[in-house]
Design a protein around this motif. Sequence first.
Motif, PDB file in Angstrom:
ATOM      1  N   THR A 154       0.884  -1.227   0.160  1.00 24.73           N
ATOM      2  CA  THR A 154      -0.085   0.012   0.034  1.00 24.73           C
ATOM      3  C   THR A 154       0.853   1.208  -0.046  1.00 24.73           C
ATOM      4  O   THR A 154       0.809   2.198  -0.775  1.00 24.73           O
ATOM      5  CB  THR A 154      -0.865   0.230   1.282  1.00 24.73           C
ATOM      6  N   ALA A 155       2.120   1.221   0.785  1.00 22.29           N
ATOM      7  CA  ALA A 155       2.775   2.495   0.972  1.00 22.29           C
ATOM      8  C   ALA A 155       3.463   2.689  -0.309  1.00 22.29           C
ATOM      9  O   ALA A 155       3.885   3.809  -0.745  1.00 22.29           O
ATOM     10  CB  ALA A 155       3.805   2.232   2.182  1.00 22.29           C
ATOM     11  N   ALA A 156       3.720   1.518  -1.328  1.00 17.62           N
ATOM     12  CA  ALA A 156       4.123   1.749  -2.406  1.00 17.62           C
ATOM     13  C   ALA A 156       3.558   2.251  -3.738  1.00 17.62           C
ATOM     14  O   ALA A 156       3.851   2.314  -4.707  1.00 17.62           O
ATOM     15  CB  ALA A 156       5.090   0.581  -2.826  1.00 17.62           C
ATOM     16  N   MET A 199       4.031  -8.774  -1.945  1.00 19.54           N
ATOM     17  CA  MET A 199       4.518  -9.998  -2.101  1.00 19.54           C
ATOM     18  C   MET A 199       6.123  -9.967  -2.296  1.00 19.54           C
ATOM     19  O   MET A 199       6.772 -10.685  -1.964  1.00 19.54           O
ATOM     20  CB  MET A 199       3.941 -10.779  -3.499  1.00 19.54           C
ATOM     21  N   CYS A 200       6.645  -8.711  -2.760  1.00 16.07           N
ATOM     22  CA  CYS A 200       8.061  -8.760  -3.349  1.00 16.07           C
ATOM     23  C   CYS A 200       8.539  -7.295  -2.666  1.00 16.07           C
ATOM     24  O   CYS A 200       8.181  -6.066  -3.034  1.00 16.07           O
ATOM     25  CB  CYS A 200       7.997  -8.836  -4.780  1.00 16.07           C
ATOM     26  N   PRO A 201       9.641  -7.564  -2.011  1.00 14.50           N
ATOM     27  CA  PRO A 201      10.448  -6.272  -1.683  1.00 14.50           C
ATOM     28  C   PRO A 201      11.089  -5.727  -2.825  1.00 14.50           C
ATOM     29  O   PRO A 201      11.607  -4.421  -2.813  1.00 14.50           O
ATOM     30  CB  PRO A 201      11.403  -6.655  -0.720  1.00 14.50           C
ATOM     31  N   TYR A 202      11.264  -6.238  -3.821  1.00 14.05           N
ATOM     32  CA  TYR A 202      11.904  -5.781  -5.078  1.00 14.05           C
ATOM     33  C   TYR A 202      11.122  -6.298  -6.375  1.00 14.05           C
ATOM     34  O   TYR A 202      10.891  -7.680  -6.413  1.00 14.05           O
ATOM     35  CB  TYR A 202      13.457  -6.352  -5.415  1.00 14.05           C
ATOM     36  N   TYR A 203      10.560  -5.346  -7.235  1.00 19.37           N
ATOM     37  CA  TYR A 203       9.635  -5.787  -8.386  1.00 19.37           C
ATOM     38  C   TYR A 203      10.257  -4.675  -9.359  1.00 19.37           C
ATOM     39  O   TYR A 203      10.011  -3.540  -9.284  1.00 19.37           O
ATOM     40  CB  TYR A 203       8.325  -5.737  -7.970  1.00 19.37           C
ATOM     41  N   GLU A 204      10.481  -5.042 -10.553  1.00 21.20           N
ATOM     42  CA  GLU A 204      10.957  -4.560 -11.583  1.00 21.20           C
ATOM     43  C   GLU A 204      10.897  -4.831 -13.225  1.00 21.20           C
ATOM     44  O   GLU A 204      10.617  -6.274 -13.089  1.00 21.20           O
ATOM     45  CB  GLU A 204      12.464  -4.179 -11.586  1.00 21.20           C
ATOM     46  N   MET A 205      10.037  -3.862 -13.967  1.00 19.50           N
ATOM     47  CA  MET A 205       9.790  -4.384 -15.404  1.00 19.50           C
ATOM     48  C   MET A 205      10.011  -3.277 -16.252  1.00 19.50           C
ATOM     49  O   MET A 205       9.960  -2.115 -16.079  1.00 19.50           O
ATOM     50  CB  MET A 205       8.453  -4.378 -15.289  1.00 19.50           C
ATOM     51  N   HIS A 206      10.598  -3.917 -17.580  1.00 21.32           N
ATOM     52  CA  HIS A 206      11.109  -2.997 -18.401  1.00 21.32           C
ATOM     53  C   HIS A 206      10.799  -3.387 -19.972  1.00 21.32           C
ATOM     54  O   HIS A 206      10.573  -4.777 -19.893  1.00 21.32           O
ATOM     55  CB  HIS A 206      12.490  -2.311 -18.445  1.00 21.32           C
ATOM     56  N   VAL A 207      11.004  -3.033 -20.749  1.00 24.32           N
ATOM     57  CA  VAL A 207      10.846  -3.341 -22.417  1.00 24.32           C
ATOM     58  C   VAL A 207      12.153  -3.040 -23.115  1.00 24.32           C
ATOM     59  O   VAL A 207      12.507  -1.786 -23.063  1.00 24.32           O
ATOM     60  CB  VAL A 207       9.654  -2.791 -23.075  1.00 24.32           C
ATOM     61  N   THR A 208      12.615  -4.119 -23.654  1.00 25.82           N
ATOM     62  CA  THR A 208      14.040  -3.727 -24.284  1.00 25.82           C
ATOM     63  C   THR A 208      13.693  -3.880 -25.822  1.00 25.82           C
ATOM     64  O   THR A 208      13.280  -4.851 -26.401  1.00 25.82           O
ATOM     65  CB  THR A 208      15.124  -4.697 -23.845  1.00 25.82           C
ATOM     66  N   ASN A 209      14.363  -3.075 -26.594  1.00 24.78           N
ATOM     67  CA  ASN A 209      14.589  -3.046 -28.053  1.00 24.78           C
ATOM     68  C   ASN A 209      15.863  -3.322 -28.179  1.00 24.78           C
ATOM     69  O   ASN A 209      16.874  -2.895 -27.892  1.00 24.78           O
ATOM     70  CB  ASN A 209      14.198  -1.959 -28.850  1.00 24.78           C
ATOM     71  N   GLU A 216      16.539  -7.743 -37.914  1.00 22.36           N
ATOM     72  CA  GLU A 216      15.938  -6.242 -37.392  1.00 22.36           C
ATOM     73  C   GLU A 216      16.042  -6.362 -35.705  1.00 22.36           C
ATOM     74  O   GLU A 216      16.329  -7.452 -35.019  1.00 22.36           O
ATOM     75  CB  GLU A 216      14.726  -6.313 -37.818  1.00 22.36           C
ATOM     76  N   GLN A 217      15.812  -5.197 -35.416  1.00 16.53           N
ATOM     77  CA  GLN A 217      15.361  -5.010 -33.686  1.00 16.53           C
ATOM     78  C   GLN A 217      14.511  -6.162 -33.150  1.00 16.53           C
ATOM     79  O   GLN A 217      13.440  -6.241 -34.114  1.00 16.53           O
ATOM     80  CB  GLN A 217      14.981  -3.689 -33.264  1.00 16.53           C
ATOM     81  N   CYS A 218      14.711  -6.739 -32.080  1.00 13.12           N
ATOM     82  CA  CYS A 218      13.530  -7.573 -31.518  1.00 13.12           C
ATOM     83  C   CYS A 218      13.198  -6.748 -30.242  1.00 13.12           C
ATOM     84  O   CYS A 218      13.788  -5.559 -29.996  1.00 13.12           O
ATOM     85  CB  CYS A 218      14.345  -9.020 -31.093  1.00 13.12           C
ATOM     86  N   MET A 219      11.984  -7.078 -29.614  1.00 11.77           N
ATOM     87  CA  MET A 219      11.403  -6.533 -28.441  1.00 11.77           C
ATOM     88  C   MET A 219      11.005  -7.258 -27.520  1.00 11.77           C
ATOM     89  O   MET A 219      10.404  -8.170 -27.945  1.00 11.77           O
ATOM     90  CB  MET A 219      10.289  -5.294 -29.169  1.00 11.77           C
ATOM     91  N   TYR A 220      11.279  -7.060 -26.150  1.00 12.85           N
ATOM     92  CA  TYR A 220      10.835  -8.067 -25.140  1.00 12.85           C
ATOM     93  C   TYR A 220      10.355  -7.154 -24.011  1.00 12.85           C
ATOM     94  O   TYR A 220      11.204  -6.340 -23.545  1.00 12.85           O
ATOM     95  CB  TYR A 220      11.750  -9.411 -25.001  1.00 12.85           C
ATOM     96  N   VAL A 221       9.510  -7.877 -23.381  1.00 11.36           N
ATOM     97  CA  VAL A 221       9.380  -7.383 -21.820  1.00 11.36           C
ATOM     98  C   VAL A 221      10.187  -8.338 -20.843  1.00 11.36           C
ATOM     99  O   VAL A 221      10.239  -9.657 -21.130  1.00 11.36           O
ATOM    100  CB  VAL A 221       7.669  -7.468 -21.427  1.00 11.36           C
ATOM    101  N   ALA A 222      10.746  -7.681 -19.992  1.00  6.73           N
ATOM    102  CA  ALA A 222      11.591  -8.339 -18.915  1.00  6.73           C
ATOM    103  C   ALA A 222      10.938  -8.044 -17.523  1.00  6.73           C
ATOM    104  O   ALA A 222      11.031  -6.769 -17.296  1.00  6.73           O
ATOM    105  CB  ALA A 222      12.961  -8.097 -19.333  1.00  6.73           C
ATOM    106  N   PHE A 223      10.697  -8.946 -16.542  1.00  6.98           N
ATOM    107  CA  PHE A 223      10.355  -8.300 -15.403  1.00  6.98           C
ATOM    108  C   PHE A 223      10.865  -9.487 -14.401  1.00  6.98           C
ATOM    109  O   PHE A 223      10.928 -10.627 -14.583  1.00  6.98           O
ATOM    110  CB  PHE A 223       8.884  -8.016 -15.118  1.00  6.98           C
ATOM    111  N   GLN A 224      11.443  -9.076 -13.262  1.00  5.66           N
ATOM    112  CA  GLN A 224      12.010  -9.912 -12.176  1.00  5.66           C
ATOM    113  C   GLN A 224      11.376  -9.233 -10.563  1.00  5.66           C
ATOM    114  O   GLN A 224      10.882  -8.111 -10.523  1.00  5.66           O
ATOM    115  CB  GLN A 224      13.349  -9.820 -12.476  1.00  5.66           C
ATOM    116  N   TRP A 225      11.677 -10.287  -9.988  1.00  4.66           N
ATOM    117  CA  TRP A 225      11.206 -10.029  -8.638  1.00  4.66           C
ATOM    118  C   TRP A 225      12.244 -10.764  -7.376  1.00  4.66           C
ATOM    119  O   TRP A 225      12.889 -11.780  -7.838  1.00  4.66           O
ATOM    120  CB  TRP A 225       9.922 -10.617  -8.305  1.00  4.66           C
ATOM    121  N   ASP A 226      12.134 -10.283  -6.331  1.00  3.31           N
ATOM    122  CA  ASP A 226      12.997 -10.904  -5.247  1.00  3.31           C
ATOM    123  C   ASP A 226      12.434 -10.667  -3.979  1.00  3.31           C
ATOM    124  O   ASP A 226      11.506  -9.935  -3.798  1.00  3.31           O
ATOM    125  CB  ASP A 226      14.324 -10.280  -5.230  1.00  3.31           C
TER     126      ASP A 226
END
Length: 246
Positions: free
Chosen positions: A134-136, A167-177, A236-246
């Motif tokens: 909630t705080a985040a 659930m996660c003290p660390y949670y991150e997501m990005h899209v890479t080309n 050509e460029q590829c594109m993907y979502v990457a997300f991770q948690w700890d």
Amino acid sequence: MKTSLLILINLVVFISYSQNRVLSGVYTFKDITGTEVLMEGETTHFSPMVFKVETLKNEDDEKLIHHDNREQIIIIKEGKVQVKLEEEIKTVGANSVIFIHPDDNCLIKSETPQLVYYTMLYQSKKPVDLERGTAAGGSFIVDFDKLEYNQHDKGGIRNYFHTKTAMCPYYEMHVTNLNAGIKSHEPHTHHAAEIVIMLDGTTEMEIGDKIFKGNKGDVYFLASNVPHAIKNTGNEQCMYVAFQWD
């Protein structure tokens, strides 16, 4: 006799765990019109975890989502969706993200003849920290079209979020080309588990001493502390979502 019995019990426990845990590798997307579970089981951080592809087949189809003690994340694959997340209402399209905090209500309604999305439902092995989530900021919607694209020498990146959840003290997501014919980096490890979703192009993922190939729609799972590196195998460029948690 007791030693032999103990060895047998440990073997049964190991086999049971191996059968239930999610294995690193590629999970192939199939062009479906319903629901397909791509991976299900235990990970280093989650028990249980279910990752699947779901489809709303008709315009104006809707679905109410509510979980008392689990989180859910949704990544839109194709189509447009109207999202009512608690008091917020927003319409978003492909590659947009919906994160649902435990106890919150989310109503999604298709705005196109077909809505296809990836979704992961999970519960932490550690005690749930609702106050931290909630705080985040709690639940949120990220419109892909509003993300800033930052170009670099290997391609470019869009950042969805870097946050903490219940659930996660660390949670991150990005899209890479990623530019043609190169790796994003050499094989590396991290304690965070990671999922990579192929949005466009062709790639191969080095996981440990094996190579897995992924095409548009496919999903890689990278378990905690497993060496991995992704390479664009296309012209050509590829594109993907990457997300991770700890």
